[in-house]
Design a protein around this motif. Structure first.
Motif, short mmCIF file in Angstrom:
data_model
loop_
_atom_site.label_atom_id
_atom_site.label_comp_id
_atom_site.label_asym_id
_atom_site.label_seq_id
_atom_site.Cartn_x
_atom_site.Cartn_y
_atom_site.Cartn_z
N SER A 56 0.71 -1.28 0.06
CA SER A 56 -0.04 -0.18 0.02
C SER A 56 0.87 1.26 0.06
O SER A 56 0.57 2.44 -0.61
N PHE A 105 -2.92 -5.57 -4.31
CA PHE A 105 -3.35 -4.88 -3.09
C PHE A 105 -4.85 -5.35 -2.74
O PHE A 105 -4.99 -5.51 -1.43
N SER A 106 -5.59 -5.33 -3.53
CA SER A 106 -6.99 -5.68 -3.16
C SER A 106 -7.40 -6.87 -2.66
O SER A 106 -7.81 -7.19 -1.97
#
Length: 184
Positions: free
Chosen positions: A2, A141-142
């Motif tokens: 992130s 990331f998701s």
């Protein structure tokens, strides 16, 4: 992950908003015209449509690299070079007989430039790779966020509900409120 995506995520989020509200952005600056004369070294042995020496000279003199279109107008004895870039362009007309050239160019505002960068418009292959790589990292990331959510038993139910709501809302808005062609 992130923290690596932090700036890019903000960039694409802000430009997503500005692309949705183009009326907030000031219009482009007026086109400009610059005229000059080619060096004799460029004209010596210059035989259009072979324009390598001309292209190198334009890059060295005016930082114009990678013309997207090169045309040779035999009737007018002119070489036409088109250099698009984010929120602007440079269009060069070279009179082969006299060595005179003109550059019609326009630069966009800061917001127009970053909006074109958001879309990858005339930004080159390196920028296209940046967009693709950042998109892959955003997907990863998701996915890692979902994995972490799944491992957090106390918040799993609320998290899955919010994930389904966040996925379903745009789909519902599209089918119910956005004009589109259906049944074809």
């Amino acid at each position: 992950m992130s923290t690596a995506l932090f700036s890019l995520l903000i960039f694409f989020s802000v430009t997503g908003i500005t692309l949705n509200h183009l009326d907030w952005i000031t219009s482009s600056k007026d086109p400009q015209l610059w005229q000059g004369e080619l060096d004799n070294t460029v004209l010596e042995g210059f035989t259009p449509p072979a324009t390598d020496s001309l292209l190198r000279w334009m890059e060295n003199k005016h930082s114009l690299a990678t013309a997207s279109n090169i045309e040779w107008d035999q009737d007018a004895q002119e070489v036409l070079l088109d250099y698009p870039f984010p929120a602007g362009y440079a269009y060069v007309i070279v009179d082969v007989e006299s060595g005179q050239y003109s550059i019609d160019y326009q630069n966009g505002s800061f917001w127009q430039i970053i909006n074109d960068l958001h879309k990858g418009r005339h930004a080159g292959q390196s920028w296209a790779w940046l967009i693709d790589i950042s998109a892959v990292f955003m997907v990863l990331f998701s996915i890692t966020g979902l994995i972490i959510l799944w491992q957090n038993r106390p918040k799993r139910q609320v998290g899955i509900t919010l994930t389904l709501l966040g996925t379903g809302t745009p789909i519902l808005i599209f089918f119910l409120l956005v004009p589109h062609l259906s049944g074809v």
